[in-house]
Design a protein around this motif. Structure first.
Motif, PDB file in Angstrom:
ATOM      1  N   ASP A 126     -39.719 -58.150 -43.571  1.00  0.00           N
ATOM      2  CA  ASP A 126     -40.370 -56.914 -43.148  1.00  0.00           C
ATOM      3  C   ASP A 126     -39.367 -55.768 -43.007  1.00  0.00           C
ATOM      4  O   ASP A 126     -39.499 -54.904 -42.149  1.00  0.00           O
ATOM      5  CB  ASP A 126     -41.107 -57.128 -41.825  1.00  0.00           C
ATOM      6  CG  ASP A 126     -42.256 -56.132 -41.633  1.00  0.00           C
ATOM      7  OD1 ASP A 126     -42.748 -55.600 -42.634  1.00  0.00           O
ATOM      8  OD2 ASP A 126     -42.637 -55.921 -40.468  1.00  0.00           O
ATOM      9  N   THR A 142     -45.088 -64.677 -41.275  1.00  0.00           N
ATOM     10  CA  THR A 142     -45.033 -64.719 -39.818  1.00  0.00           C
ATOM     11  C   THR A 142     -45.595 -66.040 -39.307  1.00  0.00           C
ATOM     12  O   THR A 142     -46.191 -66.827 -40.058  1.00  0.00           O
ATOM     13  CB  THR A 142     -45.835 -63.571 -39.205  1.00  0.00           C
ATOM     14  OG1 THR A 142     -47.225 -63.751 -39.549  1.00  0.00           O
ATOM     15  CG2 THR A 142     -45.356 -62.230 -39.738  1.00  0.00           C
ATOM     16  N   GLU A 197     -49.155 -64.322 -41.708  1.00  0.00           N
ATOM     17  CA  GLU A 197     -49.189 -63.030 -42.392  1.00  0.00           C
ATOM     18  C   GLU A 197     -48.000 -62.913 -43.348  1.00  0.00           C
ATOM     19  O   GLU A 197     -46.849 -63.138 -42.960  1.00  0.00           O
ATOM     20  CB  GLU A 197     -49.140 -61.893 -41.383  1.00  0.00           C
ATOM     21  CG  GLU A 197     -49.137 -60.509 -42.019  1.00  0.00           C
ATOM     22  CD  GLU A 197     -48.927 -59.406 -41.009  1.00  0.00           C
ATOM     23  OE1 GLU A 197     -48.807 -58.236 -41.431  1.00  0.00           O
ATOM     24  OE2 GLU A 197     -48.869 -59.710 -39.797  1.00  0.00           O
ATOM     25  N   ARG A 211     -45.223 -61.049 -45.422  1.00  0.00           N
ATOM     26  CA  ARG A 211     -44.456 -59.826 -45.258  1.00  0.00           C
ATOM     27  C   ARG A 211     -43.439 -59.694 -46.392  1.00  0.00           C
ATOM     28  O   ARG A 211     -43.174 -60.643 -47.127  1.00  0.00           O
ATOM     29  CB  ARG A 211     -43.710 -59.836 -43.915  1.00  0.00           C
ATOM     30  CG  ARG A 211     -44.575 -60.003 -42.695  1.00  0.00           C
ATOM     31  CD  ARG A 211     -43.735 -59.956 -41.432  1.00  0.00           C
ATOM     32  NE  ARG A 211     -42.725 -61.006 -41.419  1.00  0.00           N
ATOM     33  CZ  ARG A 211     -41.804 -61.152 -40.476  1.00  0.00           C
ATOM     34  NH1 ARG A 211     -41.759 -60.294 -39.464  1.00  0.00           N
ATOM     35  NH2 ARG A 211     -40.926 -62.135 -40.519  1.00  0.00           N
ATOM     36  N   SER A 212     -42.861 -58.516 -46.483  1.00  0.00           N
ATOM     37  CA  SER A 212     -41.862 -58.273 -47.523  1.00  0.00           C
ATOM     38  C   SER A 212     -40.578 -59.045 -47.235  1.00  0.00           C
ATOM     39  O   SER A 212     -40.282 -59.404 -46.100  1.00  0.00           O
ATOM     40  CB  SER A 212     -41.551 -56.783 -47.613  1.00  0.00           C
ATOM     41  OG  SER A 212     -40.935 -56.331 -46.412  1.00  0.00           O
TER      42      SER A 212
END
Length: 527
Positions: free
Chosen positions: A218, A77, A81, A83-84
């Protein structure tokens, strides 16, 4: 890049190595409206990428296209962050990283993408013989990867404090093309949401939607109102033409700078505004080039008013550079440049060359040991009038101190070919756009092309020592050491970042997320 090597770019789409990982800020207006189903999203690309093989080059033009057809193992992000994406779980412990690749991920041809496919990708990039532009930038040197079931295990030669951030920008190729890559030059073979259906180099590229795609950032899918059924990427190098196409509604997305951006700002379009590095002056340190002389590099730096240069290059929408890694999500925030780069002083520049034995000839051009101080200066043509004006300012400043410089505007393909292949350059304006300082290391130290990415052949022992210290510390805890490393480069005028800029991505009849490249699953046609 075109033939074999390239730099990171993070894409600010203002120069050749730009815009790979630029973070977005706020929507400045426009947008809104009802979703338009089954339409075509048309985007402008400033230059043609050459070969479409997504793992050969990390240049900005190719990165834009690769994002449509290829996924990375993880996503990140704007605030950093993890994320998948292809991986559903991950962990990093010292020199070991493990990632889980779940079942159900498929390639455009319907074949499965597995943990073994991911391991094969990483091992191909890790092999120096393959000359991937991602090795040493997005993937640390010396990584070996294995797979067992759905688990991918990466073994690192040394700790990598920003490993996952790098993996978020590393496109994964499907299995068949890892052993026979010929089809990747003009086609696609990835797990991404779109598949290339038509390629007309230097004109346009057409992609069709994969309606079964469901493993985006995500867990994003393409089962959303307004997702384009088709994406057309048009190659338009002239900024004014790009602005005209955008404002007329003929295209849905374009990145603009300077006066062209002013026109779009006044039209109340969907707007994303970013800060990114816009001006970096590189010198060719290779023996035989006059710029291999530290005195020449210092004098060239002292001769130019870098603040004025930054103002001209960014058309007043920027300011001085601060560090090498400034694009979001940034890991370290510091100013390694103020007070480090040799100050603007024409008298000092002349004295530097005098003391080093560069003597003015009858025509005013300096010579030393029979070598004329005659240089080749390259900059990209897609930057338009602002770059040309800034280049003229630099050329006049260098002429004043007795340096003969030939300025050449080139497209991204030619510029990267010269810097990474032919070596036919002395000064180049390229922007190495990264969001963590370790991504720049391979371009500032180590092996030169074709064995490495250090295209300007920099050797700075203080930088290397500080990098060694910084890599022993996780994440932001090592920022002081990274700042020390970069300052060593700038004090020596080994490389001279001189401008950050505010850059704009605009949408007309469309909305999207833009992190240097448009996130395909975020695209929405609206009306």
């Amino acid at each position: 890049m075109t033939p074999n090597r390239s730099a990171v770019t993070a894409v600010v789409a203002v120069t050749a190595l730009a815009s790979v990982l630029v973070g977005c800020s706020s929507d400045g207006g426009g947008g809104g409206g009802a979703p338009v189903e089954g339409g075509t999203f048309t985007q402008i690309l400033g230059s043609d990428p050459g070969s479409l093989d997504p793992q050969i080059s990390a240049g900005s033009a190719l990165f834009d296209l690769s994002k449509l057809a290829y996924d990375s193992l993880v996503s990140v992000t704007d605030d950093g962050e993890v994320r998948s994406q292809l991986a559903s779980e991950w962990s990093v412990d010292g020199t070991t990283a493990t990632l889980t690749i779940p079942d159900g991920i498929t390639c455009g041809d319907g074949s499965a993408f597995t943990a073994q496919t991911a391991a094969d990708n990483l091992n191909w990039i890790s092999d120096p013989a393959n000359q991937s532009g991602f090795l040493g930038a997005f993937l640390p040197v010396g990584v070996t990867s294995t797979a067992e079931g759905d688990t991918l295990t990466m073994t690192l030669s040394t700790p990598a404090p920003f490993l996952l951030l790098g993996l978020s920008g590393l496109p994964m190729v499907c299995g068949g093309s890892l052993t026979d890559r010929d089809g990747l030059a003009a086609g696609t073979d990835g797990t991404g949401p779109y598949v290339l259906t038509e390629a007309v180099p230097s004109d346009h590229y057409t992609y069709e939607l994969r309606e079964d795609y469901a493993w985006g950032p995500d867990g994003a899918t393409v089962d959303e109102p307004g997702i384009p059924a088709q994406v057309v990427v048009r190659v338009v190098s002239d900024g004014t033409t790009a602005a005209n196409l955008l404002l007329s509604g003929e295209v849905n997305a374009a990145q603009l700078t300077g006066p062209d951006a002013d026109r779009a700002i006044g039209a109340d379009l969907f707007t994303i505004e970013n800060t990114a590095i816009a001006g970096e002056q590189w010198y060719n340190h290779t023996e035989g080039h006059p710029t291999s002389d530290p005195a020449v590099r210092r004098a060239l730096t002292q001769a130019v008013d870098l603040d004025e240069l930054a103002n001209v290059l960014t058309a007043g929408k920027g300011g001085p550079a601060t560090a090498l890694a400034v694009v979001a999500p940034t890991v370290c925030t510091y100013d390694a440049i103020s007070g480090a780069i040799p100050a603007f002083d024409v008298d000092a520049a002349n004295a530097t060359l005098d003391d080093a034995g560069w003597v003015r000839g009858a025509d005013g051009v300096r010579e030393k040991d029979g070598t004329r101080l005659s240089l080749t200066f390259l900059y990209e043509n897609s930057l338009g009038a602002a770059a040309a004006a800034a280049a003229e300012l630099a050329l006049a400043s260098w002429q004043e101190i007795g340096v003969e410089v030939e300025g050449k505007q080139q497209d991204e393909t030619a510029l990267l070919d010269a810097t990474f292949s032919t070596g036919a350059w002395d000064i180049a304006w390229l922007t190495l756009s990264v969001n963590s300082p370790d991504q720049a290391v391979g371009f500032l130290s180590g092996a030169v092309p074709p064995d490495g990415s250090n295209f300007s052949a920099i050797v700075n022992d203080d930088y290397t020592a500080a990098v060694a210290e910084a890599t022993l510390t996780d994440g932001s805890d090592g920022c002081d050491a990274w700042q020390k490393a970069e300052t060593a480069l700038f004090e020596n005028a080994d490389i001279v970042p001189f401008a950050n800029a505010t850059v704009f991505m605009f949408g007309n009849g469309a909305e999207f997320d833009w992190s240097g490249v448009i996130e395909p699953t975020s695209m929405r046609l609206v009306g």
